[in-house]
Write a protein that holds these residues in place. Structure first.
Motif, PDB file in Angstrom:
ATOM      1  N   GLY A 190       0.767  -1.237   0.000  1.00 41.04           N
ATOM      2  CA  GLY A 190       0.000   0.000   0.000  1.00 41.04           C
ATOM      3  C   GLY A 190       0.794   1.280   0.000  1.00 41.04           C
ATOM      4  N   ASN A 191       2.106   1.202  -0.097  1.00 40.65           N
ATOM      5  CA  ASN A 191       2.923   2.414  -0.119  1.00 40.65           C
ATOM      6  C   ASN A 191       3.269   2.754  -1.572  1.00 40.65           C
ATOM      7  OD1 ASN A 191       5.191   4.267   0.013  1.00 40.65           O
ATOM      8  ND2 ASN A 191       5.361   3.726   2.167  1.00 40.65           N
ATOM      9  N   PRO A 192       2.869   3.922  -2.070  1.00 44.58           N
ATOM     10  CA  PRO A 192       3.140   4.240  -3.483  1.00 44.58           C
ATOM     11  C   PRO A 192       4.625   4.281  -3.818  1.00 44.58           C
ATOM     12  CG  PRO A 192       2.320   6.176  -2.302  1.00 44.58           C
ATOM     13  CD  PRO A 192       2.141   5.002  -1.385  1.00 44.58           C
ATOM     14  N   TYR A 193       5.480   4.502  -2.818  1.00 44.77           N
ATOM     15  CA  TYR A 193       6.915   4.502  -3.093  1.00 44.77           C
ATOM     16  C   TYR A 193       7.400   3.109  -3.484  1.00 44.77           C
ATOM     17  CZ  TYR A 193       7.123   9.247  -1.340  1.00 44.77           C
ATOM     18  OH  TYR A 193       6.937  10.603  -1.180  1.00 44.77           O
ATOM     19  N   GLY A 194       6.736   2.073  -2.982  1.00 49.33           N
ATOM     20  CA  GLY A 194       7.068   0.724  -3.403  1.00 49.33           C
ATOM     21  C   GLY A 194       6.725   0.495  -4.856  1.00 49.33           C
ATOM     22  N   VAL A 195       5.571   1.001  -5.295  1.00 43.67           N
ATOM     23  CA  VAL A 195       5.175   0.885  -6.701  1.00 43.67           C
ATOM     24  C   VAL A 195       6.153   1.656  -7.589  1.00 43.67           C
ATOM     25  CG1 VAL A 195       3.339   1.314  -8.358  1.00 43.67           C
ATOM     26  CG2 VAL A 195       2.760   0.633  -6.023  1.00 43.67           C
ATOM     27  N   LEU A 196       6.569   2.830  -7.121  1.00 44.77           N
ATOM     28  CA  LEU A 196       7.574   3.600  -7.859  1.00 44.77           C
ATOM     29  C   LEU A 196       8.855   2.792  -8.009  1.00 44.77           C
ATOM     30  CD1 LEU A 196       8.510   6.329  -9.093  1.00 44.77           C
ATOM     31  CD2 LEU A 196       9.229   6.988  -6.778  1.00 44.77           C
ATOM     32  N   GLY A 197       9.245   2.098  -6.940  1.00 39.69           N
ATOM     33  CA  GLY A 197      10.443   1.273  -6.994  1.00 39.69           C
ATOM     34  C   GLY A 197      10.343   0.168  -8.027  1.00 39.69           C
ATOM     35  N   ILE A 198       9.175  -0.474  -8.121  1.00 36.57           N
ATOM     36  CA  ILE A 198       8.973  -1.516  -9.133  1.00 36.57           C
ATOM     37  C   ILE A 198       9.187  -0.939 -10.528  1.00 36.57           C
ATOM     38  CG2 ILE A 198       7.271  -3.056 -10.170  1.00 36.57           C
ATOM     39  CD1 ILE A 198       5.964  -3.298  -7.407  1.00 36.57           C
ATOM     40  N   CYS A 199       8.590   0.214 -10.789  1.00 40.43           N
ATOM     41  CA  CYS A 199       8.700   0.833 -12.120  1.00 40.43           C
ATOM     42  C   CYS A 199      10.145   1.165 -12.461  1.00 40.43           C
ATOM     43  CB  CYS A 199       7.840   2.096 -12.176  1.00 40.43           C
ATOM     44  SG  CYS A 199       6.064   1.807 -11.982  1.00 40.43           S
TER      45      CYS A 199
END
Length: 738
Positions: free
Chosen positions: A212-221
């Motif tokens: 649920g942390n958008p910074y994790g999604v940014l990291g994936i990208c």
């Protein structure tokens, strides 16, 4: 084998990732790395026993985890909505609690079973520190770094300044999402090379997203883009398809987690997302260059005049060993390392970006991700060994770098000159020992680097015992003590207090917390409190009670509680079905009991008001009805549903029902199966006007998070896609990196 040489690059037999295949010795280094991180996680507690029970961890995460774990054990999974928590109870929209993440859920259950929240904080956070170290080790190894060098940077990263003092100590969601990114990087790179089934990449990616942390999604990208660039420059275009397909599968999980956040934003404080820069937590490039100075406190704009912890620190050995390292390896292997470069550059630019970029604010949060990429590069270069030629010149260069770092540390905070001097002496001695240890071989150098990390960690957590740029709170952490202290706060409880009022009373933290708490701390105390921590808020509710993100309120908010809100003179206290109202005397000294209430307790800290009569409709959450409406029954079998059987006896006025629920987006109201509008009443309460001409019937309320059905469908599609890709895994393995 000596690591000091000046000839051709020596071949270290433990450097290639393939060396671990079938090699039991290959498990020793990663296991030792994990064990060392777990052990070093205890060091901050030497000088501060609540180091990990700090700021948001004390006010939000730990008590909420405890409460969520209790709900899950009672069979409420996923716990999408807690109506009693009001502004802080929309867990689906808050997102960062990871209610769909099995790893998080298991930890919440664990926390709910433990008697001490500070101990729980240590156990949960140490897990993710170990995961971060393991992932960093594996990524470095996959890029060809030696085991000992990979271990050195992997142990250092969890104890870098921002990660330790901000994410780990207080902002737990940041640590938990960041810790999984290196594992995704490692798995995705191996998949691209045909050495791992793509399903494992999807699994790790889904765990990051559901955190649920958008910074994790940014990291994936960023990681996937980096790997695409890496394979492009290596001429392996066919591999790009694998990365794109698995990225799409992981991306399909995103709507399940974030649609509720976006769909609820219109009623919250975060309805507007844009780009601006007020300088808040925006580091400068010079701060990152001083990454090996243990006592350097950068002058970064924050909530206070200066930084009180070394947030720009990475590892003590990077800058001092710069003159000794064989940097030519980066030039020789630039194609293979291109992905690492993309990760470093992308995160560096974002770290130096404006203070707000859409959902992302406070770019200092990304400094740890810069250090993740840098850790891989340092491990690769360090694996080549240290140089011996021109030893005196290199020693002078190291000394000059150390003196310059010490000067910058002193210039920033001259009041800490003694600690800056100690740090200079310690790091200089450690550097000399590292150069000397390299003559004895890899084991000696690895031990020297690890001992240095431990020594510097002890130095830092002695000089800076906690992150005082944020709030320590000093809440009691024994669950039993909390419950005993607030056992008198019965039923639905609303508190009116602020931290400044507590200060005006002159009561110390221990004394204050005997009577009032902020954030979600009441949940761990077993109090059904309206006041909770929220990162989103609910505009109408917060404006009515001037309630802050941490549950503070004001005098005007208290007075609004007792104002009549309908033709019957119903107050918000009744509409919200309150049983107990706590008023901090530093905020309002003399509080008379309103009609229907009595003063249960009054001392020098608080006045506690108690409702005298039981609520009507005890089985539901109906708070008020308009004249001419008779309620036959009201039941609320679960948080997200309610049913009211009614009879209209007077058609002169609109028949209106007001519920003790906030009107979060996602509610649907049906009268005898026909949909009717849901409206927002006073303070954001949910209201329904019964349709004209209906004399008797049943009103049913149902709530689902915005986009929930679509999110489930897309998430399922992503899982199916990942399973399909898994079938191709063996073919890709045979093809290798082609």
């Amino acid at each position: 084998m000596s690591l000091l040489h000046d000839g051709a690059t020596a071949v270290d037999p433990d450097r290639a990732p393939e060396a671990t295949r079938g090699d039991r010795g290959g498990l020793v280094w990663p296991l030792a790395t994990c064990a060392l991180v777990a052990l070093l996680a205890l060091v901050p507690l030497i000088n501060n026993r609540i180091f990990y029970y700090w700021d948001d961890s004390a006010a939000q995460f730990l008590p909420t985890w405890h409460h969520l774990g209790t709900l899950i054990r009672d069979g409420q999974w996923p716990p999408l909505l807690d109506v009693d928590a009001w502004m802080g109870g929309n867990y689906a929209a808050e997102a960062l609690f990871g209610i769909y993440n099995p790893l998080y859920v298991a930890n919440y259950v664990l926390v709910s079973l433990l008697p001490d929240l500070a101990v729980s904080a240590l156990l949960v956070k140490a897990q993710f520190m170990v995961l971060l170290a393991l992932g960093t080790y594996l990524v470095a190894r996959d890029y060809g770094a030696a085991r000992w060098a990979s271990s050195a940077v992997a142990v250092a990263l969890p104890f870098s300044g921002f990660t330790l003092y901000f994410d780990t100590a207080g902002w737990a969601s940041g640590l938990m999402s960041f810790s999984m990114v290196p594992l995704l990087w490692w798995a995705a790179r191996r998949m691209a090379d045909g050495r791992m089934n793509p399903f494992w990449v999807f699994l790790v990616g889904a765990l990051i997203v559901t955190g649920g942390n958008p910074y994790g999604v940014l990291g994936i990208c960023i990681v996937l883009v980096g790997l695409m660039v890496e394979n492009l420059v290596r001429g392996r275009r066919a591999v790009l398809v694998r990365l794109v397909l698995v990225g799409l599968c992981v991306g399909a999980v995103v709507p399940l987690v974030f649609f509720a956040l976006l769909g609820s934003s219109s009623v919250t404080w975060r309805s507007g997302q844009g780009i601006w820069n007020d300088g808040m937590l925006v580091p400068g490039l010079g701060d990152l260059l001083n990454l090996s100075a243990p006592t350097y406190l950068p002058q970064i704009s924050n909530w206070q005049a200066t930084m009180h912890s070394p947030v720009a620190y990475f590892a003590w050995f990077v800058v001092p060993l710069v003159p000794w390292l064989r940097w030519g390896v980066l030039r020789d292997r630039w194609r293979e390392l291109a992905g690492v470069g993309v990760v470093v550059v992308a995160y560096l630019l974002l770290t130096l970006s404006p203070s707000q970029l859409w959902m992302f604010r406070w770019p200092l949060r990304l400094i740890e991700s810069v250090y993740l990429g840098l850790a891989v590069l340092v491990a690769v270069v360090l694996s080549e060994g240290l140089r011996t030629d021109r030893a005196r010149a290199r020693a002078v260069a190291s000394g000059a770098l150390l003196l310059f770092s010490a000067y910058l540390s002193w210039a920033g905070t001259p009041q800490h000159r003694n600690w800056h001097l100690v740090a200079l002496v310690v790091v200089a001695a450690l550097t000399a020992l590292a150069v000397r240890a390299a003559r004895r071989g890899t084991a000696a150098l690895a031990i020297g680097l690890h001992l240095g990390t431990a020594a510097v960690l002890l130095l830092q957590t002695t000089a800076f015992v906690g992150n005082f740029n944020v709030n320590p709170y000093y809440y009691p952490h024994s669950v039993q003590v909390l419950r005993d202290s607030f056992a008198g706060y019965q039923g639905a409880t609303m508190q009116f207090a602020d931290r400044r009022a507590v200060d005006r009373l002159g009561r110390g933290p221990d004394g204050a917390w005997e009577h009032v708490l902020f954030g979600t701390a009441y949940r761990a105390a077993g109090v059904n409190a309206v006041n909770t921590y929220t990162g989103m808020g609910f505009k109408d509710f917060s404006e009515t009670f001037c309630m802050s993100f941490i549950g503070e309120s004001c005098e005007a908010g208290y007075r609004n509680l007792w104002q009549p809100r309908d033709d019957r003179g119903t107050t918000l206290a009744e509409m919200m079905r309150l049983d107990t109202v706590v008023v901090e005397r530093g905020l309002l000294d003399e509080v008379p009991a309103p009609p229907g209430w009595r003063v249960r307790e009054r001392d020098d800290a608080v006045t506690v008001l108690a409702r005298e009569e039981p609520h009507a409709w005890p089985d539901g959450r109906l708070g008020a009805v308009s004249p001419g409406v008779e309620v036959l029954s009201d039941t609320s079998p679960e948080e997200t549903a309610e049913a009211v059987r009614f009879r209209v006896t007077d058609d002169a006025e609109p028949a209106r029902l007001t519920f003790a629920r906030l009107n979060w987006p996602g509610y649907t109201a049906l009268v005898d199966g026909r949909e009717v509008p849901v409206t927002t009443g006073p303070a954001g309460l949910l209201q329904v006007d019964l349709p004209e001409g209906v004399d008797e019937g049943e009103l049913t309320l149902e709530w689902t998070p915005p986009g929930f059905t679509a999110g489930l469908a897309l998430g399922a599609a992503g899982l199916v896609g990942a399973l399909v890709l898994a079938l191709f895994g063996r073919r890709w393995k045979r093809q290798g990196g082609r």
